[in-house]
Scaffold this motif. Structure first.
Motif, mmCIF file in Angstrom:
data_model
loop_
_atom_site.group_PDB
_atom_site.id
_atom_site.type_symbol
_atom_site.label_atom_id
_atom_site.label_comp_id
_atom_site.label_asym_id
_atom_site.label_seq_id
_atom_site.Cartn_x
_atom_site.Cartn_y
_atom_site.Cartn_z
ATOM 1 N N VAL A 1 0.836 -1.196 0.000
ATOM 2 C CA VAL A 1 0.000 0.000 0.000
ATOM 3 C C VAL A 1 0.873 1.250 0.000
ATOM 4 C CG1 VAL A 1 -1.646 1.343 1.361
ATOM 5 C CG2 VAL A 1 -1.985 -1.108 1.063
ATOM 6 N N PHE A 2 1.902 1.278 0.849
ATOM 7 C CA PHE A 2 2.785 2.436 0.894
ATOM 8 C C PHE A 2 3.545 2.603 -0.425
ATOM 9 C CE2 PHE A 2 2.516 1.893 5.603
ATOM 10 C CZ PHE A 2 1.865 3.098 5.826
ATOM 11 N N PHE A 3 3.939 1.496 -1.022
ATOM 12 C CA PHE A 3 4.624 1.568 -2.314
ATOM 13 C C PHE A 3 3.709 2.177 -3.370
ATOM 14 C CE2 PHE A 3 5.379 -0.282 -6.505
ATOM 15 C CZ PHE A 3 6.663 0.183 -6.749
ATOM 16 N N ALA B 1 2.125 6.674 -6.844
ATOM 17 C CA ALA B 1 1.112 7.628 -7.303
ATOM 18 C C ALA B 1 1.547 9.064 -7.017
ATOM 19 C CB ALA B 1 -0.229 7.328 -6.628
ATOM 20 N N THR B 2 2.120 9.289 -5.849
ATOM 21 C CA THR B 2 2.599 10.629 -5.510
ATOM 22 C C THR B 2 3.727 11.049 -6.446
ATOM 23 O OG1 THR B 2 2.012 10.272 -3.194
ATOM 24 C CG2 THR B 2 3.565 12.037 -3.659
ATOM 25 N N GLY B 3 4.649 10.156 -6.696
ATOM 26 C CA GLY B 3 5.747 10.455 -7.614
ATOM 27 C C GLY B 3 5.249 10.768 -9.012
ATOM 28 N N LEU C 1 -3.866 13.743 -14.240
ATOM 29 C CA LEU C 1 -3.869 13.541 -12.782
ATOM 30 C C LEU C 1 -5.166 12.880 -12.316
ATOM 31 C CD1 LEU C 1 -2.239 16.787 -11.363
ATOM 32 C CD2 LEU C 1 -1.350 14.466 -11.242
ATOM 33 N N GLY C 2 -6.286 13.308 -12.886
ATOM 34 C CA GLY C 2 -7.570 12.706 -12.534
ATOM 35 C C GLY C 2 -7.609 11.228 -12.876
ATOM 36 N N ARG D 1 -6.911 4.994 -6.796
ATOM 37 C CA ARG D 1 -8.022 4.709 -5.887
ATOM 38 C C ARG D 1 -8.556 3.293 -6.117
ATOM 39 N NH1 ARG D 1 -12.703 7.835 -7.531
ATOM 40 N NH2 ARG D 1 -13.100 5.976 -8.730
ATOM 41 N N ASP D 2 -8.701 2.923 -7.383
ATOM 42 C CA ASP D 2 -9.194 1.580 -7.695
ATOM 43 C C ASP D 2 -8.224 0.504 -7.207
ATOM 44 O OD1 ASP D 2 -11.397 2.746 -8.881
ATOM 45 O OD2 ASP D 2 -10.648 2.502 -10.936
ATOM 46 N N ARG D 3 -6.943 0.734 -7.410
ATOM 47 C CA ARG D 3 -5.942 -0.239 -6.945
ATOM 48 C C ARG D 3 -5.948 -0.342 -5.424
ATOM 49 N NH1 ARG D 3 -0.723 1.110 -10.764
ATOM 50 N NH2 ARG D 3 -1.589 0.260 -12.676
ATOM 51 N N ALA D 4 -6.012 0.798 -4.760
ATOM 52 C CA ALA D 4 -6.039 0.792 -3.295
ATOM 53 C C ALA D 4 -7.287 0.077 -2.787
ATOM 54 C CB ALA D 4 -5.981 2.216 -2.754
ATOM 55 N N SER D 5 -8.399 0.292 -3.457
ATOM 56 C CA SER D 5 -9.639 -0.383 -3.079
ATOM 57 C C SER D 5 -9.502 -1.892 -3.243
ATOM 58 C CB SER D 5 -10.797 0.131 -3.936
ATOM 59 O OG SER D 5 -11.986 -0.559 -3.639
ATOM 60 N N ASN D 6 -8.888 -2.317 -4.347
ATOM 61 C CA ASN D 6 -8.683 -3.750 -4.575
ATOM 62 C C ASN D 6 -7.771 -4.359 -3.517
ATOM 63 O OD1 ASN D 6 -10.309 -3.691 -6.843
ATOM 64 N ND2 ASN D 6 -8.602 -3.476 -8.262
ATOM 65 N N VAL D 7 -6.706 -3.638 -3.165
ATOM 66 C CA VAL D 7 -5.791 -4.129 -2.135
ATOM 67 C C VAL D 7 -6.516 -4.228 -0.796
ATOM 68 C CG1 VAL D 7 -3.743 -3.528 -0.776
ATOM 69 C CG2 VAL D 7 -3.674 -3.362 -3.262
#
Length: 96
Positions: free
Chosen positions: A12-14, A19-21, A40-41, A48-54
């Motif tokens: 998650v942090f990676f 995404a920030t980079g 950016l959008g 967001r979708d990847r984070a939701s899946n994780v």
């Protein structure tokens, strides 16, 4: 098991760092503001979708682990109850 949860947290942090980079790189890229905002959008939606899946996968894994531990605990309680009812014998040691 703790290494699994640590790996999930690291992932998650990676992803957040990536995404920030990417967002920072786009802000410094020479292109129009509207195009940068659109990109950016899209990247934000993808992140967001990847984070939701994780998060869903981690939640499912946690539910499975809780279920497994619960079943093992119930089995142990039943074994100890059976051993105790047979004349007060010492509970059997768990072979796992």
């Amino acid at each position: 098991m703790s290494s699994d949860s640590s790996a999930g947290g690291n992932l998650v942090f990676f992803l957040l760092g990536a995404a920030t980079g990417a967002a920072i790189a786009l802000l410094y890229a020479p292109q129009e503001g509207t195009e940068t905002r659109r990109i950016l959008g899209e990247k934000a939606t993808t992140a967001r979708d990847r984070a939701s899946n994780v998060a869903q996968a981690a939640g499912q894994r946690a539910r499975e682990t809780v279920s497994s531990v619960s079943e093992r605990a119930q089995t142990m309680v039943k074994k100890r109850g059976t051993n105790g009812a047979a004349g007060g014998a010492e509970p059997a040691a768990d072979s796992d």
